[in-house]
Design an enzyme around this catalytic site. Structure first.
Site, short mmCIF file in Angstrom:
data_model
loop_
_atom_site.label_atom_id
_atom_site.label_comp_id
_atom_site.label_asym_id
_atom_site.label_seq_id
_atom_site.Cartn_x
_atom_site.Cartn_y
_atom_site.Cartn_z
N ASN A 157 0.86 -1.22 0.16
CA ASN A 157 0.18 0.19 -0.60
C ASN A 157 1.30 1.39 -0.15
O ASN A 157 0.04 2.52 -0.47
CB ASN A 157 -0.81 0.19 1.61
CG ASN A 157 -0.26 -0.21 2.40
OD1 ASN A 157 0.07 -1.08 2.53
ND2 ASN A 157 -0.93 0.75 3.53
N THR A 245 -25.76 -8.77 11.50
CA THR A 245 -26.49 -9.04 10.86
C THR A 245 -25.78 -8.25 9.77
O THR A 245 -24.79 -6.69 9.64
CB THR A 245 -27.91 -7.59 10.86
OG1 THR A 245 -28.01 -8.34 11.95
CG2 THR A 245 -28.50 -7.06 10.22
N CYS A 332 1.93 8.95 12.04
CA CYS A 332 0.54 9.33 13.61
C CYS A 332 0.78 8.10 14.52
O CYS A 332 -0.26 7.93 14.70
CB CYS A 332 -0.03 10.02 12.91
SG CYS A 332 -0.06 11.66 14.26
N1 PLP Z 1 -4.47 -3.65 4.26
C1 PLP Z 1 -3.93 -2.91 3.14
C2 PLP Z 1 -2.61 -3.32 2.13
C3 PLP Z 1 -4.93 -1.71 3.45
O1 PLP Z 1 -3.86 -0.82 2.54
C4 PLP Z 1 -5.25 -1.37 4.25
C5 PLP Z 1 -5.99 0.44 3.96
O2 PLP Z 1 -4.66 1.23 3.84
C6 PLP Z 1 -5.74 -1.55 5.74
C7 PLP Z 1 -5.11 -3.58 4.99
C8 PLP Z 1 -6.99 -1.99 6.43
O3 PLP Z 1 -7.94 -1.66 5.69
P1 PLP Z 1 -9.18 -0.63 6.34
O4 PLP Z 1 -8.69 0.67 7.51
O5 PLP Z 1 -9.95 0.06 5.53
O6 PLP Z 1 -9.84 -1.97 7.81
#
Ligand code: PLP
Length: 389
Positions: A157, A245, A332
């Site tokens: 990410n 739900t 942060c």
């Molecule tokens: N995994 C990855 C690779 C992500 O980029 C993110 C969010 O940035 C998440 C998990 C967690 O996603 P969420 O906050 O929608 O649960």
């Protein structure tokens, strides 16, 4: 593109890896689901049946796009939940054992593993190469007889690097065929073709709001025959594995968003690649910035840069002031900025890691938005350097 661009008023949004806005088409199916499919999917009456039918239709849409059986898709509330469930649910069934994860996972995987470590499981981390790549052979080196689970994400990410998950599965299974392999594909869905079953995976995490679906929906794909313990106990929803739900309208929006992402998919990826090329060549021309990760092995949607002698946080705030939404790789924690664990794991110094900014694009981004960004970004760097902030 036929679908109308989602509205982001008064600013240019270049933070699609954080979350995505809702396209009109997704909004419309959600409004319809809220109107006629709002009932509890467990209710026996006609409205309950309608809600169930809409949820099952969404499950089928998602399953079709990723090449799995619909009953292998379990809806959750988000990727964080799916990742927690994949790790803790596997661990609970196995009772004890050894877990291997990469050190560039999202905190929800890392913290789940750390929690399991406190419960007596042995956890080991695999570091990436300098280019942000997890070597399959390096993962396999850590696998032993007691290894119950390996978890390596499909697309990082922060850097956008596509991990060699298929090869990782092959190497892991060669060493221990009883080891389950999970992949967090939150950032892969809609950006690359993602076929977990064909890749040999056992579990995969999917997210709705990273691919133009609503927040409040996610999924865990569990290969048929794999046993994992429920994370939430209760009324027996999701075949008794994930009670609570179901958020019908969000799930319906999730299915539509996944379908939309894969329509004319090659055109969309081609468009984002062109945008990323303009962005990268524009930024590298200034000699102040350097792209992180292997450019040839990443999705064009996610672009992380280090900006010489500039704070990433100051750049994000200055660009916000100029009408652009981007993010920094730093996180942060307790009100102070910490360098990204991903960049540190790649061997980038703490000082350099604090100078990171992530610009994430989508098929809705335009060339003129990228050009405007480049112009303002250069001015922002100049200003921050002058002010030494
Ligand atoms: N995994 C990855 C690779 C992500 O980029 C993110 C969010 O940035 C998440 C998990 C967690 O996603 P969420 O906050 O929608 O649960």
């Amino acid at each position: 593109m036929r679908t109308r661009k989602p509205q982001t008023k008064n600013c240019i949004y270049l933070d699609f890896a954080a979350t995505t806005p809702l396209p009109t088409r997704v909004k419309k199916v959600m409004e319809r689901a809220q109107r006629i499919g709002f009932a509890n999917t467990m209710s026996l009456h006609q409205l309950g049946r309608k809600a169930r039918e809409m949820v099952e239709d969404s499950r089928r849409k998602i399953a079709r796009e990723i090449g799995v059986k619909p009953f292998e898709v379990y809806f959750t509330s988000c990727a964080t939940e799916s990742n927690n469930w994949a790790l803790k649910g596997t661990a609970e069934v196995k009772g004890k054992g050894h877990i291997v994860i990469s050190s560039i996972e999202h905190p929800c995987v890392i913290e789940s593993a750390n929690w399991l470590c406190k419960q007596g499981f042995e956890v080991e981390f695999v570091n990436p190469t300098k280019e942000g790549w997890i070597e399959p052979k390096e993962v396999a080196k850590h696998v032993k007889k007691s290894t119950i689970l390996v978890s390596v994400m499909t697309v990082n990410n922060e850097t956008g690097v596509i991990q060699p998950v298929k090869e990782i599965v092959r190497e892991v299974k060669r060493k221990n065929r009883n080891t389950l392999v999970h992949s967090d594909a939150s950032q892969a869905l809609g950006k690359i073709f993602f076929y977990p079953k064909a890749m040999g995976l056992d579990l995969a995490t999917l997210s709705s709001h990273k691919c133009f679906g609503p927040k409040g929906a996610g999924a865990l794909w569990i290969r048929e025959g794999i046993k994992i313990a429920p994370l939430l106990h209760g009324g027996g929803h999701e075949r008794g594995l994930r009670s609570g739900t179901l958020n019908g309208p969000a799930i319906v929006g999730f299915g539509e968003a996944v379908k939309l992402c894969y329509e004319r998919f090659s055109d969309k990826v081609h468009k984002v690649k062109k945008l990323a090329d303009i962005l990268i060549s524009g930024l590298e021309r200034t000699q102040e910035t350097r792209i992180v990760g292997n450019h040839k092995r990443k999705v064009p949607h996610i672009n992380m840069f280090l900006v010489k002698d500039c704070s990433g946080e100051s750049l994000v705030l200055e660009m916000d002031h100029r009408g652009f939404c981007i993010s920094t790789g730093s996180a942060c924690s307790s009100e102070k900025m910490e360098p990204s664990h991903v960049l540190l794991a790649m061997g980038i110094s703490k000082k350099e890691a604090m100078s990171s900014v992530r610009i994430s694009l989508s098929p809705y981004t335009t060339i003129s938005e990228v050009r405007l960004f480049l112009k303002e970004f250069e001015k922002a760097i100049e200003k921050i350097k002058k002010l030494k902030i």
